[in-house]
Design a protein around this motif. Structure first.
Motif, PDB file in Angstrom:
ATOM      1  N   VAL A 185       0.832  -1.194   0.000  1.00 53.17           N
ATOM      2  CA  VAL A 185       0.000   0.000   0.000  1.00 53.17           C
ATOM      3  C   VAL A 185       0.872   1.251   0.000  1.00 53.17           C
ATOM      4  N   SER A 186       1.981   1.224   0.745  1.00 54.80           N
ATOM      5  CA  SER A 186       2.821   2.413   0.852  1.00 54.80           C
ATOM      6  C   SER A 186       3.780   2.604  -0.325  1.00 54.80           C
ATOM      7  N   THR A 187       4.091   1.547  -1.085  1.00 56.58           N
ATOM      8  CA  THR A 187       5.081   1.682  -2.170  1.00 56.58           C
ATOM      9  C   THR A 187       4.482   1.559  -3.564  1.00 56.58           C
ATOM     10  N   ARG A 188       3.236   1.218  -3.657  1.00 55.79           N
ATOM     11  CA  ARG A 188       2.610   0.911  -4.956  1.00 55.79           C
ATOM     12  C   ARG A 188       2.778   2.038  -5.981  1.00 55.79           C
ATOM     13  N   ASP A 189       2.517   3.262  -5.575  1.00 55.78           N
ATOM     14  CA  ASP A 189       2.621   4.386  -6.507  1.00 55.78           C
ATOM     15  C   ASP A 189       4.048   4.534  -7.034  1.00 55.78           C
ATOM     16  N   ALA A 190       5.025   4.482  -6.146  1.00 57.72           N
ATOM     17  CA  ALA A 190       6.425   4.621  -6.577  1.00 57.72           C
ATOM     18  C   ALA A 190       6.845   3.455  -7.472  1.00 57.72           C
ATOM     19  N   ASP A 191       6.414   2.237  -7.152  1.00 53.20           N
ATOM     20  CA  ASP A 191       6.786   1.067  -7.956  1.00 53.20           C
ATOM     21  C   ASP A 191       6.223   1.141  -9.370  1.00 53.20           C
ATOM     22  N   TRP A 192       4.986   1.617  -9.505  1.00 52.12           N
ATOM     23  CA  TRP A 192       4.317   1.653 -10.813  1.00 52.12           C
ATOM     24  C   TRP A 192       4.609   2.916 -11.614  1.00 52.12           C
ATOM     25  N   ASN A 193       5.073   3.966 -10.976  1.00 54.04           N
ATOM     26  CA  ASN A 193       5.278   5.224 -11.692  1.00 54.04           C
ATOM     27  C   ASN A 193       6.732   5.687 -11.646  1.00 54.04           C
ATOM     28  N   GLU A 194       7.137   6.189 -10.511  1.00 51.75           N
ATOM     29  CA  GLU A 194       8.499   6.726 -10.344  1.00 51.75           C
ATOM     30  C   GLU A 194       9.572   5.737 -10.777  1.00 51.75           C
ATOM     31  N   LYS A 195       9.554   4.544 -10.201  1.00 52.06           N
ATOM     32  CA  LYS A 195      10.608   3.565 -10.487  1.00 52.06           C
ATOM     33  C   LYS A 195      10.488   3.019 -11.906  1.00 52.06           C
ATOM     34  N   LEU A 196       9.271   2.846 -12.389  1.00 45.25           N
ATOM     35  CA  LEU A 196       9.080   2.388 -13.770  1.00 45.25           C
ATOM     36  C   LEU A 196       9.744   3.354 -14.744  1.00 45.25           C
ATOM     37  N   ASP A 197       9.604   4.635 -14.502  1.00 47.86           N
ATOM     38  CA  ASP A 197      10.204   5.639 -15.377  1.00 47.86           C
ATOM     39  C   ASP A 197      11.735   5.581 -15.328  1.00 47.86           C
ATOM     40  N   VAL A 198      12.306   5.516 -14.136  1.00 46.06           N
ATOM     41  CA  VAL A 198      13.769   5.522 -14.002  1.00 46.06           C
ATOM     42  C   VAL A 198      14.372   4.204 -14.482  1.00 46.06           C
ATOM     43  N   TYR A 199      13.843   3.089 -14.021  1.00 41.88           N
ATOM     44  CA  TYR A 199      14.352   1.787 -14.468  1.00 41.88           C
ATOM     45  C   TYR A 199      14.201   1.631 -15.977  1.00 41.88           C
ATOM     46  N   GLY A 200      13.106   2.145 -16.529  1.00 44.80           N
ATOM     47  CA  GLY A 200      12.793   1.980 -17.951  1.00 44.80           C
ATOM     48  C   GLY A 200      13.766   2.635 -18.893  1.00 44.80           C
ATOM     49  N   ARG A 201      14.687   3.418 -18.392  1.00 46.97           N
ATOM     50  CA  ARG A 201      15.698   4.074 -19.214  1.00 46.97           C
ATOM     51  C   ARG A 201      17.032   3.341 -19.185  1.00 46.97           C
ATOM     52  N   LEU A 202      17.179   2.354 -18.253  1.00 47.36           N
ATOM     53  CA  LEU A 202      18.489   1.736 -18.072  1.00 47.36           C
ATOM     54  C   LEU A 202      18.470   0.231 -17.817  1.00 47.36           C
ATOM     55  N   VAL A 203      17.576  -0.248 -16.975  1.00 42.83           N
ATOM     56  CA  VAL A 203      17.590  -1.644 -16.528  1.00 42.83           C
ATOM     57  C   VAL A 203      16.896  -2.532 -17.573  1.00 42.83           C
ATOM     58  N   PRO A 204      17.562  -3.593 -18.056  1.00 46.63           N
ATOM     59  CA  PRO A 204      16.981  -4.420 -19.116  1.00 46.63           C
ATOM     60  C   PRO A 204      15.614  -5.027 -18.795  1.00 46.63           C
ATOM     61  N   VAL A 205      15.394  -5.476 -17.546  1.00 51.95           N
ATOM     62  CA  VAL A 205      14.121  -6.120 -17.192  1.00 51.95           C
ATOM     63  C   VAL A 205      13.657  -5.604 -15.831  1.00 51.95           C
ATOM     64  N   TYR A 206      12.360  -5.294 -15.733  1.00 52.83           N
ATOM     65  CA  TYR A 206      11.758  -4.838 -14.484  1.00 52.83           C
ATOM     66  C   TYR A 206      10.518  -5.677 -14.219  1.00 52.83           C
ATOM     67  N   LEU A 207      10.480  -6.296 -13.045  1.00 45.47           N
ATOM     68  CA  LEU A 207       9.328  -7.093 -12.629  1.00 45.47           C
ATOM     69  C   LEU A 207       8.582  -6.351 -11.535  1.00 45.47           C
ATOM     70  N   VAL A 208       7.277  -6.176 -11.714  1.00 48.55           N
ATOM     71  CA  VAL A 208       6.434  -5.605 -10.667  1.00 48.55           C
ATOM     72  C   VAL A 208       5.507  -6.718 -10.193  1.00 48.55           C
ATOM     73  N   VAL A 209       5.720  -7.148  -8.953  1.00 50.73           N
ATOM     74  CA  VAL A 209       4.878  -8.169  -8.340  1.00 50.73           C
ATOM     75  C   VAL A 209       3.789  -7.402  -7.599  1.00 50.73           C
ATOM     76  N   ASP A 210       2.625  -7.301  -8.226  1.00 55.99           N
ATOM     77  CA  ASP A 210       1.523  -6.518  -7.673  1.00 55.99           C
ATOM     78  C   ASP A 210       0.722  -7.400  -6.723  1.00 55.99           C
ATOM     79  N   VAL A 211       1.075  -7.308  -5.467  1.00 53.48           N
ATOM     80  CA  VAL A 211       0.475  -8.168  -4.450  1.00 53.48           C
ATOM     81  C   VAL A 211      -1.021  -7.878  -4.305  1.00 53.48           C
TER      82      VAL A 211
END
Length: 190
Positions: free
Chosen positions: A121-147
């Motif tokens: 509940v506390s990290t969902r927004d950052a995992d789906w938005n903030e981190k997706l944007d930053v990882y999406g420019r550099l990291v080859p694979v990103y997994l979001v385990v949406d509990v």
């Protein structure tokens, strides 16, 4: 003495390096991690005990298919993304093992080949938005385990504008993970 407003010098915002040093030196409570998100130090809970089995199952599958010299881990390491002025401590990662041989308290984000985040509940927004944007420019694979939604999403094909591709499956279905891994994750244990 006159009664007029006196302008005050506005304190300069701390630099990325200052914030990073502060995060590295923080003594966060057990079960919590500190990250630099949107220019702020954010302390959030590490996934709870109920996620241990899923995190371990995912880590073991990734380690078995990781490129040579890469390690899969769920330890709380801080990864630095200087261009975005961010530093994250992912729940799960696969990175070049040699990146952990140097001094310092953080690892360069360029060492990552895969990152996994387990939402809460506390990290969902950052995992789906903030981190997706930053990882999406550099990291080859990103997994979001949406509990919360009982789904796992694999993003791949980083570019200057973010990931080019994604696949989402419900827990219990196989999730294809592209190269450099090239296998399907068994999600029944999540």
């Amino acid at each position: 003495m006159t009664e007029r407003a006196t302008p005050m010098e506005r304190a300069a915002s701390p630099t990325f390096e200052t914030l990073l040093r502060t995060v590295e030196e923080m003594d966060t409570p057990d079960g919590f991690k500190a990250e630099l998100i949107r220019g702020k130090i954010v302390v959030s809970p590490w996934p709870g005990p109920r996620h241990l089995r899923g995190m371990r199952a995912l880590r073991e599958q990734l380690q078995a298919h990781a490129p040579e010299g890469q390690i899969a881990e769920t330890s709380p390491f801080l990864f630095r993304f200087s261009a975005a002025e961010r530093a994250y401590g992912p729940n799960l990662f696969v990175a070049d093992g040699s990146a952990f041989e140097g001094e310092g308290r953080h690892v360069e984000g360029a060492a990552l080949s895969l990152v996994g985040e387990f939402t809460s509940v506390s990290t969902r927004d950052a995992d789906w938005n903030e981190k997706l944007d930053v990882y999406g420019r550099l990291v080859p694979v990103y997994l979001v385990v949406d509990v919360q939604d009982a789904e796992i999403t694999c993003f791949w094909g980083p570019s200057p504008r973010g990931y080019r591709s994604r696949t989402t499956v419900s827990f219990g279905e196989g999730l294809p993970v592209p190269r450099p891994f090239g296998f399907a994750i068994d999600t029944t244990g999540l």
